[in-house]
Structure formats: C-alpha cells, structure tokens
Write an enzyme that holds these catalytic residues in place. Structure first.
Site, PDB file in Angstrom:
ATOM      1  N   THR A  16       0.822  -1.207   0.000  1.00 50.18           N
ATOM      2  CA  THR A  16       0.000   0.000   0.000  1.00 50.18           C
ATOM      3  C   THR A  16       0.856   1.257   0.000  1.00 50.18           C
ATOM      4  OG1 THR A  16      -1.787  -1.139   1.107  1.00 50.18           O
ATOM      5  CG2 THR A  16      -1.767   1.234   1.356  1.00 50.18           C
ATOM      6  N   SER A  62       1.386  -7.510  -0.620  1.00 45.25           N
ATOM      7  CA  SER A  62       2.106  -8.489   0.206  1.00 45.25           C
ATOM      8  C   SER A  62       1.244  -9.648   0.660  1.00 45.25           C
ATOM      9  CB  SER A  62       2.790  -7.818   1.397  1.00 45.25           C
ATOM     10  OG  SER A  62       1.893  -7.621   2.457  1.00 45.25           O
ATOM     11  N   THR A  95       1.682  -4.240   4.336  1.00 50.09           N
ATOM     12  CA  THR A  95       1.539  -4.502   5.771  1.00 50.09           C
ATOM     13  C   THR A  95       1.030  -5.916   6.073  1.00 50.09           C
ATOM     14  OG1 THR A  95      -0.715  -3.627   5.801  1.00 50.09           O
ATOM     15  CG2 THR A  95       1.072  -2.083   6.337  1.00 50.09           C
ATOM     16  N   ASP A  96       0.351  -6.526   5.104  1.00 53.28           N
ATOM     17  CA  ASP A  96      -0.363  -7.777   5.416  1.00 53.28           C
ATOM     18  C   ASP A  96       0.555  -8.904   5.883  1.00 53.28           C
ATOM     19  OD1 ASP A  96      -2.778  -6.610   4.926  1.00 53.28           O
ATOM     20  OD2 ASP A  96      -3.055  -7.464   2.938  1.00 53.28           O
TER      21      ASP A  96
END
Ligand code: ASP
Length: 315
Positions: A16, A62, A95-96
């Site tokens: 992101t 990710s 971030t995932d």
C-alpha cells in the site's frame, strides 16, 4: 541519538505504501505496488539532500508474498549491506505479511547493520497518506549509530522484527510488538530507544537455504469449536511435510485435530502447536502435548518449522 552518514539503500517490494488510486478519498480500492521505490523517495522532500539509493525488487500486494521473493530479497539486501559505503537497507513492503518477512529475514539474514522494514496503511494518493512519514522515520532509524538487526518502523513506533505483529485491519497505527512492547519511538525526527537492539543467532538453515521452490511445505491449521480431523488429514494427503496448529488459548488443540496430528507425526510429518491468541504464545507443555512453538505466532512458527525441516531438525 547520534546519526551516521553513508548510503541508505531503499528496496521496494510493493504494498500500500506504493499503492495508488484515482481518488484521494479511496482508502480501499487502490492498486498496491503501483509506484517504484524512487517515487516513494521523491515524495519526501527531506530525503532529497541525503545519500540514498532506491531500487524496486517487486511490486507485490504483500498478501501474495511468496518464497521466491523472500529469497531474492534476502540475497539483494545481504549484497547491499555488505557494501562498505552502505549503512543500512530499508525495505518498503505491504503490511499484510510484513511480520512474516520480518521473521524470515530476522532468522536468515546475517548483518551487523540495520535492515529497516516500513509500510503504510493508506495508499500514496490518500489525503493523509502515512507512507512518506513512515519512510522518513525509517531513514532516521536506519541512521541511528549502533542500530542493528531487523526492525520495523510504522506510525512513529520502532518494533523488533521478531516481535512485530499486525493488530488492526485498517487503522494507521496497526502494529504492535506483542508482550515485549516496542523497541523505541521516533519523536520529531529523533529516535528514543527503550531496549537493546535485536540480536539473535541465525537459524542453522540460513547457511544453505537453496532453491525456494524446494523449501519444505508447511501449512497452518486453526483449532476451533467443531474442528475436524479432515482438514489436517487433507493437508497431509496433499504432501505437507509440516503442520502448525494455531491452537486455542495456551496452545490447546481440539481432540479431533490432536488425533489427526498424532497420526501425521507417526507418518513422519513435523507438527508444532502455537496459539491463535494475539499475545502470550504457548507456555509450558503438559504431558503428551504436541510439540510447542513456544512464544512464536502461528505464522512465525510456520517459517521456523520450514527452516527446521530444511536444516534436518524435525524435533
Ligand atoms: N494488501 C496490502 C499489502 O499488504 C496492504 C498494505 O500494504 O497495507 O500489500
């Protein structure tokens, strides 16, 4: 804290932080990884005068992170960190799965310099994008004299990579460090360190990771009310060499899954028992319990078991 001069290398992998949308109020329908690492640096005027090199390794969301990208990232980051003029590497990432990449690098990348992960919860085109400040803070941490190991910088907090976990699905302040608390904070362009920089021995498998296409297959099964053996049985039948069970509470596992896990172990499959709770890990081991993953989260335990199997340690 004192800061060091020298080159900081930024390696972009997508996420992101590099995401764009046609609308500035769109926080959900954007395209991850649309921007190159150079674009992220250009968005932060305060970085213009600094010796920074930026390169784009991947443009992944990710949630689609894969082992081949991990291997390529580890190799490239290691190469950059070995250059005498380079003081640190920063990796921009989604971030995932940030906590998984953090654990993988923490266990396999040998470096006396810092590797700083950063990310964003809002795309680069958002009205209040968090990526530029996170990147600037990451550079601040990367330049702290004495900094070392794998760390992550998000929303003004510095987390040891080994402790990092994503706690919230959409808030800007989405990450925590579990029971240990953060390593420090970045306040107005300066880092305040709360505890020692992360320093742990590498996993034995780090010496010879080999072709990621041949890394052992390790899957995660969640224990829950009404859990059935067939989930675990199906994974074993499909070729899993290791299974991590995200257990309830202090790593307790439904009887049905326990029986299936024992059958799997008898057939040579390695099993670890973690906890699906966000904090605490697994403490102690009652008699006859399945092997424990200790403080590791299920996703950390999956990587660790994969490395254990690679190193020929099945426990
Ligand atoms: N799905 C995105 C990713 O992990 C989410 C983010 O970066 O915040 O790449």
């Amino acid at each position: 804290m004192q800061s060091t001069a020298g080159v900081v290398v930024i390696i972009g992998t997508g996420g992101t932080i590099a995401g764009t949308s046609a609308r500035a109020d769109d926080l959900v329908g954007y395209k991850s990884g649309a921007l190159a690492a150079q674009d992220l640096v250009a968005a932060v005027p305060a970085l213009a005068a600094q010796p920074i090199e930026a390169e784009t390794l991947a443009r992944l969301d990710s949630s689609d992170m894969d082992h081949a990208t991990w291997a390529a990232l580890r190799e490239r980051a290691g190469w950059q960190l070995a250059r005498p003029e380079v003081v640190a590497v920063i990796v921009t990432h989604g971030t995932d799965t940030l906590e998984e990449t953090a654990w993988f690098l923490h266990r396999t990348l040998a470096t006396a310099k810092p590797l700083v992960l950063t990310a964003a919860m809002r795309p680069a085109t958002a009205l209040s994008a968090d990526g530029p400040q996170n990147l600037l803070d990451a550079v601040t941490v990367a330049r702290v004299a004495g900094a070392r190991g794998v760390v992550a910088v998000l929303a003004g907090c510095v987390h040891a990579g080994m402790d990092l976990r994503k706690l919230h699905g959409w808030r800007v302040d989405a990450f925590g460090s579990g029971d240990g608390g953060p390593l420090g904070v970045v306040e107005d362009g300066r880092m305040r360190l709360f505890r020692a920089w992360p320093d742990a021995p590498l996993h034995a498998a780090a010496q010879a990771l080999g072709d990621p296409a041949r890394w052992p297959v390790v899957d995660i099964v969640t224990s829950h009310a009404g859990a059935r053996a067939r989930t675990l049985d199906a994974l074993v039948a499909a070729g899993a060499q290791g299974i991590v069970i995200a257990g309830t509470g202090n790593g307790s596992v439904h009887l049905e899954l326990t029986d299936a896990a024992r059958r799997a172990m008898a057939a040579g499959v390695a099993v670890r028992r973690a906890s699906r709770c966000l904090l605490g890990g697994v403490v102690g081991a009652p008699p006859d319990a399945l092997p424990s993953a200790g403080p590791m989260t299920p996703v950390q335990a999956r990587i660790e078991l994969m490395l254990d199997l690679l190193a020929g340690r099945e426990a």
